[in-house]
Design a protein around this motif. Sequence first.
Motif, short mmCIF file in Angstrom:
data_model
loop_
_atom_site.label_atom_id
_atom_site.label_comp_id
_atom_site.label_asym_id
_atom_site.label_seq_id
_atom_site.Cartn_x
_atom_site.Cartn_y
_atom_site.Cartn_z
N SER A 56 32.74 46.72 29.79
CA SER A 56 32.73 46.08 29.99
C SER A 56 33.23 44.93 30.22
CB SER A 56 32.00 45.15 28.39
OG SER A 56 30.96 46.15 29.27
N GLY A 57 35.14 45.14 29.27
CA GLY A 57 36.70 44.42 29.21
C GLY A 57 36.65 44.39 30.84
N SER A 58 36.58 45.71 31.66
CA SER A 58 36.95 45.92 33.11
C SER A 58 36.14 45.56 33.87
CB SER A 58 36.41 47.41 33.61
OG SER A 58 37.71 48.60 33.20
N VAL A 59 34.42 44.36 33.61
CA VAL A 59 34.28 43.83 34.01
C VAL A 59 34.29 42.53 34.68
CG1 VAL A 59 31.70 42.29 34.11
CG2 VAL A 59 31.95 44.94 34.90
N ASP A 60 34.88 41.90 32.79
CA ASP A 60 35.33 40.26 32.70
C ASP A 60 36.28 40.48 33.39
OD1 ASP A 60 33.21 39.34 32.06
OD2 ASP A 60 33.47 39.58 29.74
N ALA A 61 37.87 41.34 33.22
CA ALA A 61 39.30 41.13 33.53
C ALA A 61 38.83 41.40 35.29
CB ALA A 61 39.97 43.03 33.74
N VAL A 62 37.93 41.78 36.08
CA VAL A 62 37.67 41.33 37.46
C VAL A 62 36.99 40.00 37.94
CG1 VAL A 62 36.78 42.63 39.55
CG2 VAL A 62 37.20 44.14 38.09
N THR A 134 23.02 50.97 40.39
CA THR A 134 23.21 50.04 42.03
C THR A 134 23.38 49.04 42.18
OG1 THR A 134 21.28 52.16 41.19
CG2 THR A 134 20.84 50.22 42.83
N VAL A 135 23.22 48.33 41.07
CA VAL A 135 23.64 47.10 41.08
C VAL A 135 25.23 46.25 41.06
CG1 VAL A 135 23.34 44.39 39.49
CG2 VAL A 135 21.25 45.37 40.61
N LEU A 136 25.95 46.96 40.63
CA LEU A 136 27.61 46.86 40.90
C LEU A 136 27.84 47.84 42.06
CD1 LEU A 136 28.32 47.79 37.20
CD2 LEU A 136 28.56 45.93 38.02
N THR A 137 26.72 48.67 42.58
CA THR A 137 27.35 49.37 44.05
C THR A 137 27.07 48.12 44.90
OG1 THR A 137 26.64 51.33 43.03
CG2 THR A 137 27.29 51.19 45.28
N LEU A 138 25.87 47.27 44.83
CA LEU A 138 25.83 46.36 45.94
C LEU A 138 26.69 45.44 45.57
CD1 LEU A 138 22.01 46.36 44.91
CD2 LEU A 138 23.16 46.84 47.19
N ALA A 139 26.90 45.23 44.59
CA ALA A 139 28.12 44.24 44.51
C ALA A 139 29.76 44.79 44.74
CB ALA A 139 28.70 43.81 42.95
N ALA A 140 29.54 45.95 44.69
CA ALA A 140 31.23 46.72 45.70
C ALA A 140 30.56 46.15 47.18
CB ALA A 140 30.97 47.34 45.22
N GLY A 223 41.21 47.08 33.67
CA GLY A 223 40.72 46.52 34.41
C GLY A 223 41.65 45.81 35.26
N ALA A 224 42.50 44.35 34.50
CA ALA A 224 43.38 43.68 34.88
C ALA A 224 45.06 45.14 36.25
CB ALA A 224 44.15 43.06 34.12
N LEU A 225 44.74 45.91 35.30
CA LEU A 225 45.72 47.06 36.59
C LEU A 225 45.02 47.29 37.25
CD1 LEU A 225 47.65 49.32 33.72
CD2 LEU A 225 48.34 47.37 35.16
N ALA A 226 43.94 47.81 37.72
CA ALA A 226 43.52 48.57 38.99
C ALA A 226 43.23 47.29 40.35
CB ALA A 226 42.02 48.67 38.10
N LEU A 227 42.81 46.11 39.17
CA LEU A 227 42.51 45.09 39.80
C LEU A 227 44.22 45.44 41.24
CD1 LEU A 227 40.35 42.42 40.97
CD2 LEU A 227 41.61 41.33 39.06
N ARG A 228 45.04 45.26 40.55
CA ARG A 228 46.17 45.26 41.22
C ARG A 228 46.19 45.57 43.19
NH1 ARG A 228 50.75 44.77 36.78
NH2 ARG A 228 49.56 43.18 34.97
N GLY A 229 45.85 47.09 41.95
CA GLY A 229 46.31 48.07 43.60
C GLY A 229 44.40 48.80 44.03
N ALA A 230 43.43 48.49 43.67
CA ALA A 230 42.28 48.57 44.67
C ALA A 230 41.33 47.56 44.78
CB ALA A 230 41.35 48.62 43.29
N GLY A 231 41.12 46.20 44.05
CA GLY A 231 40.87 45.10 44.73
C GLY A 231 39.53 44.74 43.63
N VAL A 232 39.23 43.88 44.71
CA VAL A 232 37.42 43.65 43.41
C VAL A 232 36.79 44.21 43.89
CG1 VAL A 232 35.93 41.71 43.55
CG2 VAL A 232 38.08 40.89 43.32
N ALA A 233 36.68 44.74 45.37
CA ALA A 233 35.52 45.95 45.56
C ALA A 233 36.09 47.43 45.63
CB ALA A 233 35.50 46.11 47.43
N GLY A 234 36.84 47.66 45.09
CA GLY A 234 36.93 49.19 44.78
C GLY A 234 37.16 49.72 43.15
N VAL A 235 37.76 48.11 42.44
CA VAL A 235 37.09 49.00 41.18
C VAL A 235 35.46 47.94 40.66
CG1 VAL A 235 37.28 46.63 38.65
CG2 VAL A 235 39.45 47.37 40.35
N LEU A 236 34.76 47.59 41.30
CA LEU A 236 33.61 47.48 41.25
C LEU A 236 32.59 48.73 41.73
CD1 LEU A 236 32.39 43.95 42.48
CD2 LEU A 236 32.50 44.30 39.71
#
Length: 259
Positions: A56-62, A134-140, A223-236
């Motif tokens: 959840s913390g990662s989700v809100d970071a993204v 499944t829904v998070l995969t669709l979001a990605a 989540g904030a760290l992952a967002l730098r390298g993977a982007g929104v789609a990758g993190v989701l």
Amino acid sequence: MRLVTISDRCLRGCGPPLRYRHAQDAWTTRKTIMTLTRRAGPDPLPMALLVLTVLSGSVDAVSYLGLGHVFTANMTGNVVILGFAAVGTPGFSATASLISLLAFLAGAVVAGRLDVHLRSRRLRILTTLAVQATVLTLAAAAAAVLGPPTLSGRYAVIALVAVAMGLQNGTVRLLAVPDMTTTVLTRTLTGLASESSLAGGTNAGAVRRIASVLCLLTGAGLGALALRGAGVAGVLLGLALAVTLTAAGYAAHPGSRRP
């Protein structure tokens, strides 16, 4: 002369009175549940909820950092942001916040329907996690194809992630595990302070409350760290995989089958 009815004869000659038989049946049922619980081992649900707290913390970071200052898991913050946007504060979108809020509520409604129709706790939890993944995969996929930079893509991703988090929050609330909300920490922190030894309390539940705070904090940082390298789609996509692994771990644990 007193008439002796069939029911009187049964009460006298057919064993103990009904009230004692009911008490005995209740004790037998309780003893069976206790035996099954001991055989099943410790309940894996609190650990699964701590993992979901990290996610959840990662989700809100993204959502906040990658989707334009909007929350998709923490609706308290989202309502505050909606207030900022309503008075024209720069950097905040009333439309995005409202979409997130409505989608979150829709997910919570789905959680309520699952609770009504799926009486098994284990089945309800696994169904929730499967739908959420499944829904998070669709979001990605939406983030990869449409892209958050486009307005339509951004709103689509916000809506899908908020539905997934509303589903999670609704299910967790109905499970009613103390101090394990997976998203909101206001009451957790209040309980930690007001029931501490400094306040004259017994520090009841302090370990679980501190663990929840640390998990959300850790998830936000990751989540904030992952967002730098993977982007929104990758993190989701990574979050969807993490939810799937959480469901698999919970299902494989013998304690998940406890009554």
